[in-house]
Scaffold this motif. Structure first.
Motif, PDB file in Angstrom:
ATOM      1  N   ASP A  51      34.371  55.672  37.368  1.00  0.00           N
ATOM      2  CA  ASP A  51      33.756  54.500  36.746  1.00  0.00           C
ATOM      3  C   ASP A  51      34.785  53.796  35.879  1.00  0.00           C
ATOM      4  OD1 ASP A  51      32.976  54.783  33.693  1.00  0.00           O
ATOM      5  OD2 ASP A  51      32.429  56.716  34.556  1.00  0.00           O
TER       6      ASP A  51
ATOM      7  N   ARG B 267      31.890  49.436  36.374  1.00  0.00           N
ATOM      8  CA  ARG B 267      31.942  49.443  37.841  1.00  0.00           C
ATOM      9  C   ARG B 267      32.027  50.897  38.281  1.00  0.00           C
ATOM     10  NH1 ARG B 267      36.093  45.711  39.926  1.00  0.00           N
ATOM     11  NH2 ARG B 267      34.310  44.331  39.888  1.00  0.00           N
TER      12      ARG B 267
ATOM     13  N   ARG C  17      31.350  52.956  48.103  1.00  0.00           N
ATOM     14  CA  ARG C  17      30.638  51.735  47.736  1.00  0.00           C
ATOM     15  C   ARG C  17      30.912  51.438  46.276  1.00  0.00           C
ATOM     16  NH1 ARG C  17      24.824  52.278  50.751  1.00  0.00           N
ATOM     17  NH2 ARG C  17      25.712  52.479  52.825  1.00  0.00           N
TER      18      ARG C  17
ATOM     19  N   CYS D 291      23.423  55.765  36.391  1.00  0.00           N
ATOM     20  CA  CYS D 291      24.536  55.561  35.472  1.00  0.00           C
ATOM     21  C   CYS D 291      24.470  56.635  34.387  1.00  0.00           C
ATOM     22  CB  CYS D 291      24.445  54.172  34.842  1.00  0.00           C
ATOM     23  SG  CYS D 291      25.677  53.880  33.550  1.00  0.00           S
TER      24      CYS D 291
ATOM     25  N   LEU E  48      21.803  53.276  40.094  1.00  0.00           N
ATOM     26  CA  LEU E  48      22.901  52.613  40.799  1.00  0.00           C
ATOM     27  C   LEU E  48      22.686  52.615  42.302  1.00  0.00           C
ATOM     28  CD1 LEU E  48      25.804  54.401  38.904  1.00  0.00           C
ATOM     29  CD2 LEU E  48      24.956  52.077  38.484  1.00  0.00           C
ATOM     30  N   PHE E  49      22.057  53.675  42.795  1.00  0.00           N
ATOM     31  CA  PHE E  49      21.900  53.853  44.238  1.00  0.00           C
ATOM     32  C   PHE E  49      20.632  54.648  44.480  1.00  0.00           C
ATOM     33  CE2 PHE E  49      22.499  56.188  48.165  1.00  0.00           C
ATOM     34  CZ  PHE E  49      23.010  55.227  49.016  1.00  0.00           C
TER      35      PHE E  49
ATOM     36  N   HIS F 105      32.386  53.717  41.483  1.00  0.00           N
ATOM     37  CA  HIS F 105      32.828  54.004  42.838  1.00  0.00           C
ATOM     38  C   HIS F 105      31.958  55.168  43.322  1.00  0.00           C
ATOM     39  CE1 HIS F 105      36.880  51.902  42.515  1.00  0.00           C
ATOM     40  NE2 HIS F 105      36.338  51.789  41.312  1.00  0.00           N
ATOM     41  N   LEU F 106      31.034  54.888  44.224  1.00  0.00           N
ATOM     42  CA  LEU F 106      30.161  55.910  44.785  1.00  0.00           C
ATOM     43  C   LEU F 106      30.701  56.311  46.144  1.00  0.00           C
ATOM     44  CD1 LEU F 106      26.677  54.338  43.982  1.00  0.00           C
ATOM     45  CD2 LEU F 106      28.015  55.909  42.591  1.00  0.00           C
TER      46      LEU F 106
ATOM     47  N   ILE G 252      29.700  49.563  42.910  1.00  0.00           N
ATOM     48  CA  ILE G 252      28.490  49.042  42.286  1.00  0.00           C
ATOM     49  C   ILE G 252      28.860  48.590  40.880  1.00  0.00           C
ATOM     50  CG2 ILE G 252      26.138  49.579  41.525  1.00  0.00           C
ATOM     51  CD1 ILE G 252      26.391  49.904  44.513  1.00  0.00           C
ATOM     52  N   ASP G 253      28.612  47.316  40.555  1.00  0.00           N
ATOM     53  CA  ASP G 253      28.821  46.815  39.203  1.00  0.00           C
ATOM     54  C   ASP G 253      27.504  46.902  38.438  1.00  0.00           C
ATOM     55  OD1 ASP G 253      31.412  46.299  39.829  1.00  0.00           O
ATOM     56  OD2 ASP G 253      31.196  44.120  39.916  1.00  0.00           O
ATOM     57  N   ASN G 254      27.546  47.527  37.280  1.00  0.00           N
ATOM     58  CA  ASN G 254      26.364  47.681  36.437  1.00  0.00           C
ATOM     59  C   ASN G 254      26.497  46.714  35.269  1.00  0.00           C
ATOM     60  OD1 ASN G 254      24.329  48.462  34.746  1.00  0.00           O
ATOM     61  ND2 ASN G 254      24.906  50.600  34.633  1.00  0.00           N
TER      62      ASN G 254
END
Length: 84
Positions: free
Chosen positions: A63, A23, A13, A42, A49-50, A25-26, A15-17
């Motif tokens: 990241d 960004r 997944r 983060c 983030l999740f 990558h999880l 996720i943009d912070n």
């Protein structure tokens, strides 16, 4: 080769912070044991983030700094075109 390794399936997944302009990558392994609660923060600013309940362990695989990432609006070159 270990048969369990060849059967592992990972889900990713992105996720943009916006807080620290990165960004993430999880990733997590599909079908792995679930934890009662999973949170990924983060490492730069601490923003969550999740967060999920009853979910496999999530890891930050990568990241990227969004400030320096190309957005497609500018030309990208890969070798020097400078002539003397």
């Amino acid at each position: 080769m270990d048969n369990n390794i060849s059967n592992m399936k990972y889900e990713k997944r992105l996720i943009d912070n916006a807080t620290c302009k990165r960004r993430f990558h999880l990733v997590f392994e599909k079908g792995s044991p679930k934890n009662p609660e999973v949170t990924a923060k983060c490492p730069h600013c601490g923003v969550v983030l999740f967060h999920e309940k009853d979910h496999p362990t999530v890891m930050i695989a990568r990241d990227e700094n969004l400030v320096k990432s190309p957005d497609g609006t500018e030309t990208i070159i890969y070798d020097c075109k400078f002539d003397r």
